[in-house]
Enzyme design. Structure first.
Site, short mmCIF file in Angstrom:
data_model
loop_
_atom_site.label_atom_id
_atom_site.label_comp_id
_atom_site.label_asym_id
_atom_site.label_seq_id
_atom_site.Cartn_x
_atom_site.Cartn_y
_atom_site.Cartn_z
N CYS A 16 0.12 3.86 2.65
CA CYS A 16 0.58 3.38 3.96
C CYS A 16 2.05 3.69 4.15
O CYS A 16 2.48 4.14 5.22
CB CYS A 16 0.38 1.87 4.08
SG CYS A 16 -1.32 1.30 4.00
N CYS A 21 0.84 -1.21 0.00
CA CYS A 21 0.00 0.00 0.00
C CYS A 21 0.87 1.26 0.00
O CYS A 21 1.51 1.57 1.00
CB CYS A 21 -0.91 -0.04 1.23
SG CYS A 21 -1.76 1.50 1.60
#
Length: 145
Positions: A73, A70
């Protein structure tokens, strides 16, 4: 009247410590291993530690649910770490959902990154999406007031 105390899980040895509330700002150490209970760095959670940290900590605990694939993230990770350094009386932790899928499943995470705030084992708020450190700090402070 007896002094209010709280349970804190040691990020190093996982021992549960009883700490007087008034001593939280005094950087208390673990009674078992002697290391700092409240660190300015987010602790990495595992399938073995996630439930204890969430259930046993009586101080505000912010868990960042994230995944290695991600991009938002990864971009938020240094921001989360910076926010942790600004709020020393809050436990900041991270759970890598692609590595610990079973441990993350009960928390019903639908998008990444998602920060979930827990107090005394109960979810009190969640925030999805990558945020800069000042917004993370504002969000966490809004939960404490």
């Amino acid at each position: 009247m007896s002094e209010q105390s709280m349970h804190l899980v040691c990020p190093h040895c996982q021992a549960t410590n009883r700490v007087p509330s008034a001593r939280l700002s005094a950087k208390p150490n673990c009674g078992k291993c002697g290391q700092e209970l409240l660190s300015a760095t987010p602790q990495e959670l595992t399938a073995q530690t996630v439930n204890k940290v969430i259930q046993k900590n009586e101080v505000l605990t912010i868990v960042d649910f994230w995944a290695s694939w991600c991009q938002p993230c990864i971009m938020m990770a240094p921001q989360f770490k910076e926010a942790a350094g600004q709020l020393p009386e809050v436990v900041f932790a991270k759970l890598q959902t692609d590595k610990h899928e079973q441990a993350a499943a009960p928390y019903n995470i639908r998008s990444l990154p998602t920060m979930v705030a827990f107090k005394g084992g109960k979810e009190i708020a969640r925030q999805s999406g990558a945020l800069p450190s000042h917004q993370i700090v504002q969000w966490v402070q809004s939960l404490s007031s």
